[in-house]
Enzyme design. Sequence first.
Site, mmCIF file in Angstrom:
data_model
loop_
_atom_site.group_PDB
_atom_site.id
_atom_site.type_symbol
_atom_site.label_atom_id
_atom_site.label_comp_id
_atom_site.label_asym_id
_atom_site.label_seq_id
_atom_site.Cartn_x
_atom_site.Cartn_y
_atom_site.Cartn_z
ATOM 1 N N HIS A 56 27.737 51.329 22.014
ATOM 2 C CA HIS A 56 27.279 51.913 23.272
ATOM 3 C C HIS A 56 25.760 51.849 23.338
ATOM 4 C CE1 HIS A 56 27.064 55.382 20.553
ATOM 5 N NE2 HIS A 56 26.355 56.056 21.453
ATOM 6 N N HIS A 95 23.144 53.940 23.627
ATOM 7 C CA HIS A 95 22.147 54.916 23.186
ATOM 8 C C HIS A 95 21.225 54.320 22.118
ATOM 9 C CE1 HIS A 95 24.713 58.537 24.687
ATOM 10 N NE2 HIS A 95 23.976 57.997 25.641
ATOM 11 N N ASP A 150 19.762 55.347 19.458
ATOM 12 C CA ASP A 150 20.001 55.543 18.026
ATOM 13 C C ASP A 150 21.124 54.662 17.494
ATOM 14 O OD1 ASP A 150 21.787 57.203 19.532
ATOM 15 O OD2 ASP A 150 22.194 58.406 17.762
ATOM 16 N N HIS A 151 21.720 53.859 18.384
ATOM 17 C CA HIS A 151 22.745 52.905 17.960
ATOM 18 C C HIS A 151 22.342 51.452 18.195
ATOM 19 C CE1 HIS A 151 26.126 55.799 17.229
ATOM 20 N NE2 HIS A 151 25.264 56.560 17.875
ATOM 21 N N HIS A 184 32.030 59.485 26.155
ATOM 22 C CA HIS A 184 30.664 59.772 25.708
ATOM 23 C C HIS A 184 29.676 59.032 26.608
ATOM 24 C CE1 HIS A 184 27.474 60.762 22.896
ATOM 25 N NE2 HIS A 184 27.166 59.480 22.748
ATOM 26 N N ASP A 195 30.259 57.009 18.853
ATOM 27 C CA ASP A 195 30.185 58.442 19.114
ATOM 28 C C ASP A 195 31.365 58.942 19.940
ATOM 29 O OD1 ASP A 195 27.820 58.391 17.749
ATOM 30 O OD2 ASP A 195 26.538 58.869 19.464
ATOM 31 N N HIS A 232 27.851 59.285 13.091
ATOM 32 C CA HIS A 232 27.001 60.380 12.628
ATOM 33 C C HIS A 232 27.680 61.164 11.514
ATOM 34 C CE1 HIS A 232 23.923 60.260 15.869
ATOM 35 N NE2 HIS A 232 24.923 59.772 16.578
#
Length: 254
Positions: free
Chosen positions: A53, A55, A57-58, A111, A128, A166
């Site tokens: 996805h 975001h 942080d990915h 998400h 996530d 995570h």
Amino acid sequence: MHVVPLPALADNYIWLLHDDAGQAIVVDPGDAGPVEAALSGRALQLRAILLTHHHGDHVAGAAALRERHGATVYGPRDERIGAVDRRVGQGDVVSLDRPRARFEVIDVPGHTRSHIAYAGEGLLFCGDTLFSLGCGRLFEGTPAQMLASLERLAALPGDLKVCCGHEYTQANGRFAREVDPANPALAARCEEAAEARAHGRPTLPVPLASELACNPFLRIDSEPLTDWASRGHAGGSRVERFAALRAAKDAFQG
């Protein structure tokens, strides 16, 4: 195929897969640094990058890794993610020659609206959407979408190893025990997670079968969860129960 969780950022895991010939894949590289260190330390060649996805942080490390290693990037059909060579979605297959690997792509919105998961090689990369003992927050999707996505994952073979994005297991476990306090499998999983973290080990990957026994978001029809909902937390429908459970987790301070 060897699978290695690489800790990154505050609590992310970047997933590294490699074969005995030194050919590697990474999943959701939110930071290129840990990947570069792992590749160098293990003398690996990066061939493919899988993104779940949009975001940061990915995905934030994907472009640099692609440029340096010439790796092919696979990702959702979402223009918010740049530097993707092949956009994939429900029913597509990622088939690689080096390392030899095959992953089915599954749409799992909730998400985010375009979130996908990859299932193959005995592994489930779910970003996530599904966490151990929990699920992702609903930033772009609806409770109905997330519930359907989790049910799609729950229908996969139970021996798949869940590789989520995570290290949230202990925090999720504290909430799970509030809503399903008499579940012995959940109690055992929480003890296992505490032992792992006390020794600096990740709590992941975990068999999907364990999550089916422990994770309240996958047990929405179980008697403990319907009892919890009946005590004034939600209406009678499955979606209402799920929405109430997710809202309770959002507000949980434990």
